[in-house]
Write a protein that holds these residues in place. Sequence first.
Motif, PDB file in Angstrom:
ATOM      1  N   GLU A 121       0.817  -1.216   0.000  1.00 17.57           N
ATOM      2  CA  GLU A 121       0.000   0.000   0.000  1.00 17.57           C
ATOM      3  C   GLU A 121       0.847   1.261   0.000  1.00 17.57           C
ATOM      4  OE1 GLU A 121      -2.888  -0.011   3.061  1.00 17.57           O
ATOM      5  OE2 GLU A 121      -3.905  -1.833   2.380  1.00 17.57           O
ATOM      6  N   ASN A 122       1.966   1.225   0.701  1.00 17.44           N
ATOM      7  CA  ASN A 122       2.811   2.423   0.755  1.00 17.44           C
ATOM      8  C   ASN A 122       3.794   2.502  -0.417  1.00 17.44           C
ATOM      9  OD1 ASN A 122       4.743   0.517   1.363  1.00 17.44           O
ATOM     10  ND2 ASN A 122       5.033   1.162   3.482  1.00 17.44           N
ATOM     11  N   GLY A 123       3.781   1.506  -1.290  1.00 20.77           N
ATOM     12  CA  GLY A 123       4.624   1.519  -2.472  1.00 20.77           C
ATOM     13  C   GLY A 123       6.069   1.138  -2.239  1.00 20.77           C
ATOM     14  N   THR A 124       6.415   0.783  -1.013  1.00 18.86           N
ATOM     15  CA  THR A 124       7.807   0.446  -0.696  1.00 18.86           C
ATOM     16  C   THR A 124       8.220  -0.902  -1.281  1.00 18.86           C
ATOM     17  OG1 THR A 124       7.674   1.710   1.353  1.00 18.86           O
ATOM     18  CG2 THR A 124       9.459   0.121   1.186  1.00 18.86           C
ATOM     19  N   SER A 125       7.325  -1.876  -1.174  1.00 24.24           N
ATOM     20  CA  SER A 125       7.629  -3.241  -1.614  1.00 24.24           C
ATOM     21  C   SER A 125       6.894  -3.553  -2.911  1.00 24.24           C
ATOM     22  CB  SER A 125       7.225  -4.251  -0.540  1.00 24.24           C
ATOM     23  OG  SER A 125       7.923  -4.000   0.668  1.00 24.24           O
ATOM     24  N   LYS A 126       7.582  -4.218  -3.821  1.00 19.16           N
ATOM     25  CA  LYS A 126       6.955  -4.590  -5.093  1.00 19.16           C
ATOM     26  C   LYS A 126       7.556  -5.891  -5.598  1.00 19.16           C
ATOM     27  CE  LYS A 126       7.707  -2.228  -8.958  1.00 19.16           C
ATOM     28  NZ  LYS A 126       7.611  -1.157 -10.003  1.00 19.16           N
ATOM     29  N   LEU A 127       6.697  -6.783  -6.046  1.00 19.03           N
ATOM     30  CA  LEU A 127       7.134  -8.031  -6.679  1.00 19.03           C
ATOM     31  C   LEU A 127       6.594  -8.060  -8.102  1.00 19.03           C
ATOM     32  CD1 LEU A 127       6.500 -10.753  -3.926  1.00 19.03           C
ATOM     33  CD2 LEU A 127       8.531  -9.362  -4.286  1.00 19.03           C
ATOM     34  N   THR A 128       7.467  -8.356  -9.050  1.00 20.80           N
ATOM     35  CA  THR A 128       7.078  -8.458 -10.452  1.00 20.80           C
ATOM     36  C   THR A 128       7.475  -9.833 -10.964  1.00 20.80           C
ATOM     37  OG1 THR A 128       7.472  -6.085 -10.741  1.00 20.80           O
ATOM     38  CG2 THR A 128       7.271  -7.417 -12.729  1.00 20.80           C
ATOM     39  N   LEU A 129       6.513 -10.516 -11.548  1.00 15.58           N
ATOM     40  CA  LEU A 129       6.735 -11.849 -12.102  1.00 15.58           C
ATOM     41  C   LEU A 129       6.646 -11.723 -13.619  1.00 15.58           C
ATOM     42  CD1 LEU A 129       7.228 -14.756 -11.215  1.00 15.58           C
ATOM     43  CD2 LEU A 129       4.773 -15.051 -10.929  1.00 15.58           C
ATOM     44  N   LEU A 130       7.732 -12.128 -14.310  1.00 12.25           N
ATOM     45  CA  LEU A 130       7.822 -11.952 -15.749  1.00 12.25           C
ATOM     46  C   LEU A 130       7.992 -13.286 -16.468  1.00 12.25           C
ATOM     47  CD1 LEU A 130      10.329  -8.954 -15.759  1.00 12.25           C
ATOM     48  CD2 LEU A 130       7.860  -8.822 -16.123  1.00 12.25           C
ATOM     49  N   PRO A 131       7.521 -13.395 -17.710  1.00 14.67           N
ATOM     50  CA  PRO A 131       7.747 -14.627 -18.482  1.00 14.67           C
ATOM     51  C   PRO A 131       9.235 -14.869 -18.694  1.00 14.67           C
ATOM     52  CG  PRO A 131       6.057 -13.256 -19.498  1.00 14.67           C
ATOM     53  CD  PRO A 131       6.695 -12.422 -18.435  1.00 14.67           C
ATOM     54  N   ASP A 132       9.625 -16.133 -18.683  1.00 14.59           N
ATOM     55  CA  ASP A 132      11.012 -16.510 -18.918  1.00 14.59           C
ATOM     56  C   ASP A 132      11.041 -17.981 -19.296  1.00 14.59           C
ATOM     57  OD1 ASP A 132      13.877 -16.812 -18.829  1.00 14.59           O
ATOM     58  OD2 ASP A 132      13.953 -15.115 -17.446  1.00 14.59           O
ATOM     59  N   SER A 133      12.169 -18.414 -19.837  1.00 14.08           N
ATOM     60  CA  SER A 133      12.310 -19.816 -20.237  1.00 14.08           C
ATOM     61  C   SER A 133      12.723 -20.705 -19.070  1.00 14.08           C
ATOM     62  CB  SER A 133      13.333 -19.943 -21.371  1.00 14.08           C
ATOM     63  OG  SER A 133      14.593 -19.431 -20.948  1.00 14.08           O
ATOM     64  N   SER A 134      13.059 -20.106 -17.931  1.00 11.54           N
ATOM     65  CA  SER A 134      13.479 -20.877 -16.767  1.00 11.54           C
ATOM     66  C   SER A 134      13.033 -20.142 -15.500  1.00 11.54           C
ATOM     67  CB  SER A 134      15.003 -21.080 -16.770  1.00 11.54           C
ATOM     68  OG  SER A 134      15.659 -19.830 -16.749  1.00 11.54           O
TER      69      SER A 134
END
Length: 476
Positions: free
Chosen positions: A150-163
């Motif tokens: 909510e405070n924008g401090t933490s972020k996780l991004t999951l991206l396509p990849d071959s492994s």
Amino acid sequence: MANKNNLGGTTQKQQTLGAAFELEGKGLHTGLDIKVRFNPANEGHGIKICRVDLPERPTIPALAEFVTKTERGTVLANKSLQVSTVEHAMSALYAMGVDNCLIEVNAPEMPIFDGSAVEYVQQIKKVGVVEQAAVREIYVVKRKIEVQSENGTSKLTLLPDSSFGMHVLISFNSKVLSNQFACLEDLSTYPEEIAPARTFVFVREIETLLDNDLIKGGDLDNAIVIYDQEIPQEKMDKLAHTVGTVSKPAHELGYINNKPLKYPNEPARHKLLDLIGDLALIGRRIQGRVIATCPGHSINTTLAKKIRKDIRINQTQAPTYDPNEAPLLNIQEIKGLLPHRYPMLLVDKIIEIGPEHIVGVKCVTHNEPYFIGHFPEEAVMPGVLQVESMAQIGGILILNQMEHPEEYSTYFLTIDHAKFRQKVVPGDTMVVKVGLVGPVRRGIANMRGMIFIGEQLACEAEFMAQIVRNTETKEK
């Protein structure tokens, strides 16, 4: 025939432990002496935790929907039990390739050991892992998935990849621990590069944790303690006594450890260790890349819950289909296996095939003859033909494994649990996945088929087919 899969290019099988093992250690928050036993489990069991100290030995699946708390550790709970600090064990099991395991523990938390996952890894190495017959379900990241605090401090991004890979950045307003980075490109490096990384805590947090009845078992042997804000000497002496160590001059900032740091970026590596353990709660291997900024158990499990919701809604993911890739079997090769011809040949190409599964493609156009009457004003592919397409692709799976496939045909015996979840209309591309439910016995094959339009499941059914030698072949 070549095999393809979504991870690593080969079909992956589920794995379990080669034998059971036991460990004993102290609980970080309860201070209890804890015994834990890791047992091999059958295919499809997943990771489950059993509280052997409670009546009737209740069990809970290690899945994200059972996460109830995330303060200083990940807590799983249901109506009958609670188990905390599960992330280190889950991280080790995931990294070492264990899909199925029953964990038996005699306390409401897992032991902390030295604050890392190295004890688990060493024991898994000793007993080994064994391959099982069932195929692994892989969660393939096909689009960007992101969660943010909510405070924008933490972020996780999951991206396509071959492994599978991870990049972790941590940042603290601290004179001792500010910014650190850690990454993992190959799980084979986990035992040496990630597993030994210990958990950490700031001196300024310890008093609050004690007030909340936490870290009763915390000491300088199971955590890195970071002293970055000067406090009165009297307070320092009291805290040192609480954690069972010799006090130090209050003006000297730095790390307070019985053992030196194992890596310059050990805190960042431990955050990566935790992230693997929390994401393991989706219950599947991940094919994708995780970019994490200031991760923690709360945001980690938020992402895991989001993925679990997607898995529950869609049951399984659509196979990856790249129209630019050459098919494994083209239409001419398919005609060499199946007796069907226009207008009843309902598969255009095969794009993936393994010992127990197959993926085919059927492009639906407005020129299909049945659209003349089904329906003149609103063309919809009949459900029975969707099932027929699954059956034909399942037939290719069976016949492709036979020495003389042209001498045999497959015939429906039963169709069960057919569900039609959305219309199939002209312009749709059906990506059809069919898998064997069990081994083929006495010429009888039990299969389950699914049709996807894009990422959405459009149709599913279970069916039984009989493999019959053709009459013409018999006569010859």
